[in-house]
Design a protein around this motif. Structure first.
Motif, PDB file in Angstrom:
ATOM      1  N   GLY A   3       0.774  -1.230   0.000  1.00 24.35           N
ATOM      2  CA  GLY A   3       0.000   0.000   0.000  1.00 24.35           C
ATOM      3  C   GLY A   3       0.806   1.280   0.000  1.00 24.35           C
ATOM      4  N   ARG A   4       2.113   1.187   0.081  1.00 26.79           N
ATOM      5  CA  ARG A   4       2.962   2.385   0.103  1.00 26.79           C
ATOM      6  C   ARG A   4       3.728   2.492  -1.221  1.00 26.79           C
ATOM      7  NH1 ARG A   4       7.034   3.782   5.005  1.00 26.79           N
ATOM      8  NH2 ARG A   4       5.000   4.263   5.911  1.00 26.79           N
ATOM      9  N   ARG A   5       3.748   3.694  -1.804  1.00 25.39           N
ATOM     10  CA  ARG A   5       4.444   3.898  -3.064  1.00 25.39           C
ATOM     11  C   ARG A   5       5.919   4.231  -2.811  1.00 25.39           C
ATOM     12  NH1 ARG A   5       2.922   4.151  -8.100  1.00 25.39           N
ATOM     13  NH2 ARG A   5       0.728   4.273  -7.464  1.00 25.39           N
ATOM     14  N   TYR A   6       6.762   3.563  -3.588  1.00 29.29           N
ATOM     15  CA  TYR A   6       8.197   3.814  -3.557  1.00 29.29           C
ATOM     16  C   TYR A   6       8.661   4.212  -4.956  1.00 29.29           C
ATOM     17  CZ  TYR A   6       8.289   1.293   0.917  1.00 29.29           C
ATOM     18  OH  TYR A   6       8.069   0.886   2.208  1.00 29.29           O
ATOM     19  N   TYR A   7       9.640   5.112  -5.006  1.00 26.06           N
ATOM     20  CA  TYR A   7      10.214   5.582  -6.264  1.00 26.06           C
ATOM     21  C   TYR A   7      11.646   5.067  -6.380  1.00 26.06           C
ATOM     22  CZ  TYR A   7       6.294   8.801  -5.743  1.00 26.06           C
ATOM     23  OH  TYR A   7       5.034   9.318  -5.565  1.00 26.06           O
ATOM     24  N   PHE A   8      12.110   4.973  -7.622  1.00 28.21           N
ATOM     25  CA  PHE A   8      13.495   4.568  -7.832  1.00 28.21           C
ATOM     26  C   PHE A   8      13.970   5.044  -9.202  1.00 28.21           C
ATOM     27  CE2 PHE A   8      10.707   1.109  -9.099  1.00 28.21           C
ATOM     28  CZ  PHE A   8      11.214   0.653 -10.304  1.00 28.21           C
ATOM     29  N   GLY A   9      15.274   5.249  -9.305  1.00 28.59           N
ATOM     30  CA  GLY A   9      15.866   5.637 -10.575  1.00 28.59           C
ATOM     31  C   GLY A   9      16.149   4.411 -11.429  1.00 28.59           C
ATOM     32  N   PHE A  10      15.915   4.556 -12.749  1.00 33.80           N
ATOM     33  CA  PHE A  10      16.107   3.407 -13.635  1.00 33.80           C
ATOM     34  C   PHE A  10      16.829   3.846 -14.902  1.00 33.80           C
ATOM     35  CE2 PHE A  10      15.182   0.048 -16.590  1.00 33.80           C
ATOM     36  CZ  PHE A  10      15.189  -1.085 -15.789  1.00 33.80           C
ATOM     37  N   ASP A  11      17.948   3.184 -15.182  1.00 33.04           N
ATOM     38  CA  ASP A  11      18.717   3.405 -16.410  1.00 33.04           C
ATOM     39  C   ASP A  11      18.163   2.458 -17.474  1.00 33.04           C
ATOM     40  OD1 ASP A  11      20.549   3.354 -18.498  1.00 33.04           O
ATOM     41  OD2 ASP A  11      22.295   3.510 -17.194  1.00 33.04           O
ATOM     42  N   TYR A  12      17.387   3.008 -18.407  1.00 33.99           N
ATOM     43  CA  TYR A  12      16.699   2.181 -19.404  1.00 33.99           C
ATOM     44  C   TYR A  12      17.669   1.568 -20.409  1.00 33.99           C
ATOM     45  CZ  TYR A  12      12.635   4.575 -17.486  1.00 33.99           C
ATOM     46  OH  TYR A  12      11.680   5.063 -16.633  1.00 33.99           O
ATOM     47  N   ARG A  13      18.760   2.247 -20.683  1.00 31.21           N
ATOM     48  CA  ARG A  13      19.711   1.723 -21.660  1.00 31.21           C
ATOM     49  C   ARG A  13      20.456   0.507 -21.124  1.00 31.21           C
ATOM     50  NH1 ARG A  13      22.967   7.055 -23.487  1.00 31.21           N
ATOM     51  NH2 ARG A  13      23.293   7.089 -21.217  1.00 31.21           N
ATOM     52  N   SER A  14      20.643   0.472 -19.820  1.00 33.18           N
ATOM     53  CA  SER A  14      21.383  -0.636 -19.209  1.00 33.18           C
ATOM     54  C   SER A  14      20.490  -1.635 -18.505  1.00 33.18           C
ATOM     55  CB  SER A  14      22.410  -0.089 -18.202  1.00 33.18           C
ATOM     56  OG  SER A  14      23.306   0.804 -18.822  1.00 33.18           O
ATOM     57  N   ASP A  15      19.159  -1.385 -18.489  1.00 31.74           N
ATOM     58  CA  ASP A  15      18.245  -2.229 -17.720  1.00 31.74           C
ATOM     59  C   ASP A  15      18.739  -2.365 -16.281  1.00 31.74           C
ATOM     60  OD1 ASP A  15      16.348  -2.727 -19.692  1.00 31.74           O
ATOM     61  OD2 ASP A  15      17.431  -4.449 -20.478  1.00 31.74           O
ATOM     62  N   MET A  16      19.024  -1.237 -15.658  1.00 29.11           N
ATOM     63  CA  MET A  16      19.631  -1.253 -14.330  1.00 29.11           C
ATOM     64  C   MET A  16      18.920  -0.280 -13.385  1.00 29.11           C
ATOM     65  SD  MET A  16      23.559  -0.287 -13.260  1.00 29.11           S
ATOM     66  CE  MET A  16      24.250  -1.633 -14.239  1.00 29.11           C
ATOM     67  N   ILE A  17      18.582  -0.768 -12.206  1.00 31.45           N
ATOM     68  CA  ILE A  17      18.072   0.088 -11.139  1.00 31.45           C
ATOM     69  C   ILE A  17      19.257   0.797 -10.498  1.00 31.45           C
ATOM     70  CG2 ILE A  17      17.035   0.061  -8.838  1.00 31.45           C
ATOM     71  CD1 ILE A  17      15.248  -2.260  -9.904  1.00 31.45           C
ATOM     72  N   VAL A  18      19.154   2.122 -10.314  1.00 34.71           N
ATOM     73  CA  VAL A  18      20.316   2.888  -9.882  1.00 34.71           C
ATOM     74  C   VAL A  18      20.104   3.647  -8.573  1.00 34.71           C
ATOM     75  CG1 VAL A  18      21.197   3.096 -12.229  1.00 34.71           C
ATOM     76  CG2 VAL A  18      19.656   4.859 -11.348  1.00 34.71           C
ATOM     77  N   SER A  19      19.028   3.354  -7.864  1.00 40.22           N
ATOM     78  CA  SER A  19      18.806   4.036  -6.585  1.00 40.22           C
ATOM     79  C   SER A  19      18.151   3.093  -5.593  1.00 40.22           C
ATOM     80  CB  SER A  19      17.906   5.267  -6.786  1.00 40.22           C
ATOM     81  OG  SER A  19      16.538   4.898  -6.807  1.00 40.22           O
ATOM     82  N   PRO A  20      18.199   3.445  -4.317  1.00 44.49           N
ATOM     83  CA  PRO A  20      17.381   2.718  -3.348  1.00 44.49           C
ATOM     84  C   PRO A  20      15.908   2.983  -3.618  1.00 44.49           C
ATOM     85  CG  PRO A  20      19.011   4.145  -2.264  1.00 44.49           C
ATOM     86  CD  PRO A  20      18.970   4.538  -3.694  1.00 44.49           C
ATOM     87  N   LEU A  21      15.046   2.263  -2.911  1.00 42.93           N
ATOM     88  CA  LEU A  21      13.626   2.580  -2.889  1.00 42.93           C
ATOM     89  C   LEU A  21      13.417   3.801  -1.994  1.00 42.93           C
ATOM     90  CD1 LEU A  21      12.235  -1.031  -2.431  1.00 42.93           C
ATOM     91  CD2 LEU A  21      11.837   0.422  -4.437  1.00 42.93           C
ATOM     92  N   ILE A  22      12.687   4.804  -2.501  1.00 41.93           N
ATOM     93  CA  ILE A  22      12.487   6.061  -1.779  1.00 41.93           C
ATOM     94  C   ILE A  22      10.991   6.343  -1.728  1.00 41.93           C
ATOM     95  CG2 ILE A  22      12.923   8.540  -1.814  1.00 41.93           C
ATOM     96  CD1 ILE A  22      15.583   7.895  -3.265  1.00 41.93           C
TER      97      ILE A  22
END
Length: 202
Positions: free
Chosen positions: A29-48
């Motif tokens: 029920g809680r929304r989290y945001y994260f950075g995503f590098d689409y070219r590398s298919d890589m998550i680049v941040s913690p959940l915020i």
């Protein structure tokens, strides 16, 4: 750069300065945001879980193709990530609950498995243990196709067609256990229950 930016967590190790966008998911029920590098298919941040903190994080550590941007720019992308995603078409695919995650393995080719790979990554230089290589051979998969083999084994295990100790379970336990052991930052919030499920079921 904005003065007095909102406090934010440290970036994931080695993932600083990526050209990336903002994605979000909902957990319990809680929304989290994260950075995503689409070219590398890589998550680049913690959940915020705070939109202002996500915008501050992005202004400090992420880039767009035209360079750096301030918090106001990133705040618009954070807001858009609530209703839009470049990773999934349906909102339901990015909504999760801990109880369900602990009771059922990720779906083959599913978004959860994709996120796990995007945050943990696969070490191409890894020497696979002999028991895993033997399971690959018996299942008639090449060791250079770990994704295909894992998808097949997840299908069989999720259908209840594999006994504990079977080759399918050997593959699932190794690959998911390997990925779960490499989770950076607070991504255990999303994936920790899967590890508990693996331990309970096999």
């Amino acid at each position: 750069m904005d003065s007095n930016p909102a406090r934010h967590p440290a970036p994931l190790p080695g993932r600083i300065g990526h050209v990336a966008g903002v994605e979000s998911l909902v957990l319990d029920g809680r929304r989290y945001y994260f950075g995503f590098d689409y070219r590398s298919d890589m998550i680049v941040s913690p959940l915020i879980d705070d939109p202002a903190v996500m915008a501050a994080f992005a202004s400090e550590h992420l880039r767009q193709t035209d360079g750096e941007h301030d918090r106001a720019y990133w705040a618009e992308l954070v807001e858009a990530a609530v209703t839009q995603s470049n990773l999934v078409a349906e909102d339901a695919d990015r909504e999760f609950d801990t109880a369900h995650l602990g009771a059922e393995l990720p779906a083959p080719d599913g978004h959860l498995l994709y996120l796990l790979d995007a945050v943990a990554g696969w070490d191409e230089s890894l020497s696979l243990p002999p028991e895993l290589l033997a399971a690959y051979r018996r299942l008639e998969f090449d060791e250079d196709d770990p994704v295909g083999c894992l998808d097949h084994c997840l299908t069989v295990v999720r259908a209840g067609e594999a006994e504990p100790g079977s080759d399918e379970w050997t593959v699932v336990r190794f690959h998911l256990g390997f990925a779960l052991g490499r989770l950076p930052g607070n991504w255990t919030l999303l994936f920790g229950a899967i590890g508990e499920g693996i331990a309970d079921d096999a």
